[in-house]
Motif scaffolding. Sequence first.
Motif, short mmCIF file in Angstrom:
data_model
loop_
_atom_site.label_atom_id
_atom_site.label_comp_id
_atom_site.label_asym_id
_atom_site.label_seq_id
_atom_site.Cartn_x
_atom_site.Cartn_y
_atom_site.Cartn_z
N SER A 104 -10.64 -4.58 -7.93
CA SER A 104 -11.51 -4.70 -6.76
C SER A 104 -12.84 -5.33 -7.14
CB SER A 104 -11.76 -3.31 -6.17
OG SER A 104 -12.55 -2.54 -7.07
N LEU A 161 0.85 -1.18 0.00
CA LEU A 161 0.00 0.00 0.00
C LEU A 161 0.89 1.24 0.00
CD1 LEU A 161 -3.01 0.72 0.14
CD2 LEU A 161 -2.80 0.77 2.60
N LEU A 173 -13.48 5.03 -10.18
CA LEU A 173 -12.53 3.98 -9.82
C LEU A 173 -11.17 4.60 -9.53
CD1 LEU A 173 -13.64 1.28 -12.40
CD2 LEU A 173 -14.20 1.40 -9.97
N LYS A 174 -10.49 4.05 -8.53
CA LYS A 174 -9.23 4.63 -8.06
C LYS A 174 -8.02 3.82 -8.53
CE LYS A 174 -10.50 4.15 -3.86
NZ LYS A 174 -11.63 3.69 -3.25
N ASN A 175 -6.90 4.52 -8.62
CA ASN A 175 -5.59 3.96 -8.93
C ASN A 175 -5.45 3.56 -10.40
OD1 ASN A 175 -3.00 3.44 -7.92
ND2 ASN A 175 -3.40 1.26 -7.87
N MET A 176 -6.03 4.37 -11.29
CA MET A 176 -5.89 4.14 -12.72
C MET A 176 -5.45 5.42 -13.38
SD MET A 176 -9.05 1.90 -13.91
CE MET A 176 -9.78 0.73 -12.85
N PHE A 214 -7.04 1.54 -0.42
CA PHE A 214 -6.87 0.51 -1.44
C PHE A 214 -7.43 0.98 -2.76
CE2 PHE A 214 -6.91 -1.72 2.61
CZ PHE A 214 -5.76 -2.48 2.49
N GLY A 215 -6.75 0.65 -3.84
CA GLY A 215 -7.19 1.04 -5.17
C GLY A 215 -8.11 0.00 -5.79
N ASP A 216 -8.76 0.40 -6.87
CA ASP A 216 -9.63 -0.52 -7.61
C ASP A 216 -8.84 -1.28 -8.67
OD1 ASP A 216 -12.33 0.01 -6.53
OD2 ASP A 216 -11.85 2.05 -7.16
N TYR A 217 -7.62 -0.83 -8.92
CA TYR A 217 -6.74 -1.47 -9.90
C TYR A 217 -5.35 -1.54 -9.30
CZ TYR A 217 -3.84 -2.07 -14.04
OH TYR A 217 -2.91 -2.52 -14.94
N VAL A 218 -4.74 -2.72 -9.36
CA VAL A 218 -3.37 -2.91 -8.86
C VAL A 218 -2.62 -3.68 -9.94
CG1 VAL A 218 -1.92 -3.93 -7.06
CG2 VAL A 218 -4.22 -3.07 -6.49
N TYR A 223 -10.33 -8.89 -4.00
CA TYR A 223 -9.67 -8.62 -5.28
C TYR A 223 -9.80 -9.82 -6.20
CZ TYR A 223 -7.47 -4.22 -3.95
OH TYR A 223 -7.24 -2.92 -3.58
#
Length: 177
Positions: free
Chosen positions: A33, A14, A152-155, A19-23, A74
């Motif tokens: 997610s 992290l 959506l997060k982390n994109m 937490f992101g929706d995309y890793v 996930y």
Amino acid sequence: MRTWLPPLRGELKLNGEGFGDYVRGPGSGALVSEQFAKAFRAEGLTGLPDFQPVEVVRVRGRRRSPLASSPPPYFHVTPVFGGAAVDESKSRIRRASPLSCDWCRETNVETIHGFALEEGSWRGEDVFFARGLPGNAVVSARFVHFVERHALKNMLLIPTEEYIWDPLELGPPRPTP
């Protein structure tokens, strides 16, 4: 790349507070997610054929907020290798050697300073890997709107003509005469 076989277990690192929706995940795959997975299926988007559950066994990170005590569920996904191909004449890609296979178009890419797809090669997938473009998946405009609608997060979504990958700082390829 070897295929990640079940049971799928792993740890997350992290970097922020939540937490992101995309890793970006193992190999050419990624973790998404449960929110992402449900919305993707509900809207009928294409290009991610399998959503395999992943057990997160550990979370590393210094800045984890108290609200982010446990990760969301996930799923592991791998974009399809579509028929879409990079249009060499309209792209600014520096290659270490000329293309030797017109189908896979894999050579040692040194830099990318924007790219375009060959007219008629894309089959309409919303998420896919393009022939001649290693690394990141390409997404449709429909997918971009999907990410915005669901917040959506982390994109990081970059238009193809603005995409730059130049790890050795070689600069763009020289124009061809």
